[in-house]
Write a protein that holds these residues in place. Structure first.
Motif, PDB file in Angstrom:
ATOM      1  N   ALA A  27     -31.923 -44.081  16.211  1.00  0.00           N
ATOM      2  CA  ALA A  27     -33.014 -43.987  15.240  1.00  0.00           C
ATOM      3  C   ALA A  27     -32.486 -44.170  13.822  1.00  0.00           C
ATOM      4  O   ALA A  27     -33.146 -44.793  12.970  1.00  0.00           O
ATOM      5  CB  ALA A  27     -33.715 -42.639  15.369  1.00  0.00           C
ATOM      6  N   GLY A  28     -31.283 -43.634  13.565  1.00  0.00           N
ATOM      7  CA  GLY A  28     -30.718 -43.782  12.229  1.00  0.00           C
ATOM      8  C   GLY A  28     -30.093 -45.139  11.984  1.00  0.00           C
ATOM      9  O   GLY A  28     -29.917 -45.549  10.827  1.00  0.00           O
ATOM     10  N   ASN A  29     -29.758 -45.852  13.065  1.00  0.00           N
ATOM     11  CA  ASN A  29     -29.092 -47.153  12.924  1.00  0.00           C
ATOM     12  C   ASN A  29     -30.073 -48.323  12.909  1.00  0.00           C
ATOM     13  O   ASN A  29     -29.642 -49.487  12.894  1.00  0.00           O
ATOM     14  CB  ASN A  29     -28.093 -47.350  14.068  1.00  0.00           C
ATOM     15  CG  ASN A  29     -26.921 -46.390  13.971  1.00  0.00           C
ATOM     16  OD1 ASN A  29     -26.588 -45.916  12.887  1.00  0.00           O
ATOM     17  ND2 ASN A  29     -26.296 -46.103  15.105  1.00  0.00           N
ATOM     18  N   ASP A  30     -31.358 -48.032  12.934  1.00  0.00           N
ATOM     19  CA  ASP A  30     -32.369 -49.099  12.886  1.00  0.00           C
ATOM     20  C   ASP A  30     -32.151 -49.944  11.621  1.00  0.00           C
ATOM     21  O   ASP A  30     -32.040 -49.402  10.519  1.00  0.00           O
ATOM     22  CB  ASP A  30     -33.771 -48.471  12.864  1.00  0.00           C
ATOM     23  CG  ASP A  30     -34.856 -49.492  13.093  1.00  0.00           C
ATOM     24  OD1 ASP A  30     -34.841 -50.546  12.429  1.00  0.00           O
ATOM     25  OD2 ASP A  30     -35.741 -49.235  13.933  1.00  0.00           O
ATOM     26  N   PRO A  31     -32.074 -51.270  11.751  1.00  0.00           N
ATOM     27  CA  PRO A  31     -31.808 -52.148  10.594  1.00  0.00           C
ATOM     28  C   PRO A  31     -32.815 -51.988   9.455  1.00  0.00           C
ATOM     29  O   PRO A  31     -32.499 -52.337   8.304  1.00  0.00           O
ATOM     30  CB  PRO A  31     -31.888 -53.553  11.203  1.00  0.00           C
ATOM     31  CG  PRO A  31     -31.576 -53.360  12.649  1.00  0.00           C
ATOM     32  CD  PRO A  31     -32.154 -52.030  13.008  1.00  0.00           C
ATOM     33  N   LYS A  32     -34.001 -51.491   9.749  1.00  0.00           N
ATOM     34  CA  LYS A  32     -34.999 -51.359   8.681  1.00  0.00           C
ATOM     35  C   LYS A  32     -34.614 -50.274   7.678  1.00  0.00           C
ATOM     36  O   LYS A  32     -35.157 -50.228   6.570  1.00  0.00           O
ATOM     37  CB  LYS A  32     -36.372 -51.068   9.278  1.00  0.00           C
ATOM     38  CG  LYS A  32     -36.522 -49.700   9.909  1.00  0.00           C
ATOM     39  CD  LYS A  32     -37.914 -49.526  10.488  1.00  0.00           C
ATOM     40  CE  LYS A  32     -38.067 -48.139  11.136  1.00  0.00           C
ATOM     41  NZ  LYS A  32     -39.398 -47.964  11.761  1.00  0.00           N
ATOM     42  N   HIS A  33     -33.693 -49.376   8.064  1.00  0.00           N
ATOM     43  CA  HIS A  33     -33.255 -48.318   7.152  1.00  0.00           C
ATOM     44  C   HIS A  33     -32.041 -48.825   6.391  1.00  0.00           C
ATOM     45  O   HIS A  33     -30.928 -48.891   6.917  1.00  0.00           O
ATOM     46  CB  HIS A  33     -32.895 -47.051   7.930  1.00  0.00           C
ATOM     47  CG  HIS A  33     -34.003 -46.507   8.764  1.00  0.00           C
ATOM     48  ND1 HIS A  33     -35.261 -46.245   8.264  1.00  0.00           N
ATOM     49  CD2 HIS A  33     -34.055 -46.184  10.092  1.00  0.00           C
ATOM     50  CE1 HIS A  33     -36.033 -45.782   9.226  1.00  0.00           C
ATOM     51  NE2 HIS A  33     -35.336 -45.739  10.345  1.00  0.00           N
ATOM     52  N   THR A  34     -32.258 -49.188   5.164  1.00  0.00           N
ATOM     53  CA  THR A  34     -31.180 -49.792   4.370  1.00  0.00           C
ATOM     54  C   THR A  34     -30.438 -48.783   3.503  1.00  0.00           C
ATOM     55  O   THR A  34     -29.337 -49.054   3.048  1.00  0.00           O
ATOM     56  CB  THR A  34     -31.756 -50.894   3.473  1.00  0.00           C
ATOM     57  OG1 THR A  34     -32.785 -50.332   2.629  1.00  0.00           O
ATOM     58  CG2 THR A  34     -32.358 -52.019   4.320  1.00  0.00           C
ATOM     59  N   ARG A  35     -31.036 -47.641   3.270  1.00  0.00           N
ATOM     60  CA  ARG A  35     -30.390 -46.621   2.441  1.00  0.00           C
ATOM     61  C   ARG A  35     -29.885 -45.473   3.309  1.00  0.00           C
ATOM     62  O   ARG A  35     -30.477 -45.156   4.344  1.00  0.00           O
ATOM     63  CB  ARG A  35     -31.361 -46.073   1.393  1.00  0.00           C
ATOM     64  CG  ARG A  35     -31.836 -47.120   0.382  1.00  0.00           C
ATOM     65  CD  ARG A  35     -32.741 -46.496  -0.654  1.00  0.00           C
ATOM     66  NE  ARG A  35     -33.893 -45.827  -0.041  1.00  0.00           N
ATOM     67  CZ  ARG A  35     -34.811 -45.156  -0.725  1.00  0.00           C
ATOM     68  NH1 ARG A  35     -34.695 -45.033  -2.041  1.00  0.00           N
ATOM     69  NH2 ARG A  35     -35.831 -44.605  -0.106  1.00  0.00           N
TER      70      ARG A  35
END
Length: 257
Positions: A27-35
Motif C-alpha cells: 500500500a505504501g509502495n504504490d507508484p501514485k504516492h510520490t511523497r
C-alpha cells in the motif's frame, strides 16, 4: 512487572501475519504516492483498515496464546493488576504500521494501561531503541529497570527506561496499584508461611495448593523482590520473621516464579 515468556505460534498464523505485513508494505509502495508522507499515510490507512476487520482464525489463536502467556488469570502484562482485555502493540501501530502484524510486537494489556495511559506514546533513545520496558524482552529482566518499594507499594525507575515506563504507564500516580502491590507483599508472605506450616504437618494437598496460589499470583514480581531483599542488609527489617524462617526451612521456594 515480571518477565513474560513468549510462546510460539503455528506456521499458519505466522504466514497470515507475514501476508498482512506485505499488504501494508505494498500500500505504501504504490507508484501514485510520490511523497514520503503520502507513503507513510497509505501504510497507516491500510494497517487500520486490515486491523478493523480482523476476525480470523489466526487472531483467535493470537488472542488465546497471549491470554495464556499473561500473568495470573489473564492479567495485564504491564500492571499485573487489572484484567487484560486488549491485544496491545508495543510499537504503536498508529506510528509504526509496518509492525502492526508482528507477533513479537503483541502484548496482552488492560484498557487502562493500553488506552488511557500509553496510547501512542513511545519514547525512544538517541539510537532509536524503545525507552519502555517490554515484559517479553528476552535480553532483559524488567527488574533491571524497575524496582518495587514495599513501604509505599510503588514501582520506581532504576534507569532511564524504567523512569519512562513509570511515567508513560502512570505507575507514579495510580494509587490503586500501590495498594494492590502492598497487599501482594503481605499476602505472599502469609502464603509462604502457610506453605511451610502445611509441610510441617505433612499436609501435602494443602502444601501443593498453596504453592500453586503463590506461583499463579499475578504480581509474582513482588515475590522476586522479596527474595532479593531477603539476602540484603534490610531483609530482617522488611521481611517478616516467620516468612524468613519458612524460606530458610524450604529453599525450594526460591525457585518459584
Amino acid at each position: 512487572m515480571r518477565r513474560v515468556i513468549r510462546e510460539p505460534l503455528s506456521e499458519e498464523t505466522l504466514a497470515r501475519l507475514c501476508q498482512r505485513t506485505l499488504q501494508i508494505a505494498r500500500a505504501g509502495n504504490d507508484p501514485k504516492h510520490t511523497r514520503t508522507s503520502d507513503r507513510c499515510q497509505a501504510r497507516k490507512a491500510e494497517a487500520d483498515r486490515l486491523w478493523d476487520q480482523e476476525k480470523t482464525k489466526a487472531f483467535d489463536e493470537i488472542d488465546r496464546v497471549l491470554r495464556r502467556m499473561a500473568p495470573g488469570n489473564e492479567q495485564c502484562m504491564y500492571c499485573e493488576c487489572s484484567k487484560g482485555s486488549d491485544i496491545e502493540h508495543f510499537w504503536p501501530k498508529e506510528k509504526y504500521p509496518g509492525r502492526a502484524y508482528t507477533w513479537e510486537n503483541y502484548l496482552w494489556a488492560c484498557g487502562i494501561c493500553n488506552t488511557h495511559f500509553k496510547g501512542t506514546q513511545f519514547p525512544r533513545d538517541a539510537q532509536g531503541k524503545p525507552l519502555l520496558v517490554n515484559p517479553t524482552d528476552e535480553d532483559e529482566e524488567p527488574s533491571v529497570h524497575l524496582q518495587f518499594t514495599p513501604s509505599s507499594g510503588k514501582l520506581v525507575g532504576l534507569t532511564d527506561k524504567g523512569d519512562w515506563t513509570v511515567r508513560v504507564l502512570g505507575f507514579d500516580r495510580r494509587a490503586n496499584l500501590d495498594r494492590d502491590r502492598r497487599d501482594a507483599w503481605r499476602g505472599l508472605q502469609n502464603s509462604i508461611v502457610q506453605y511451610a506450616a502445611a509441610c510441617a504437618r505433612g499436609d501435602e494437598n494443602l502444601a501443593l495448593y498453596t504453592q500453586g496460589v503463590i506461583c499463579r499470583h499475578p504480581m509474582a514480581s513482588v515475590l522476586r523482590t522479596l527474595f532479593d531483599l531477603l539476602d540484603s542488609p534490610r531483609g530482617a527489617e522488611l521481611v517478616d520473621a516467620d516468612c524468613r524462617a519458612a524460606i530458610h526451612a524450604h529453599p525450594e521456594i526460591r525457585s518459584w516464579p
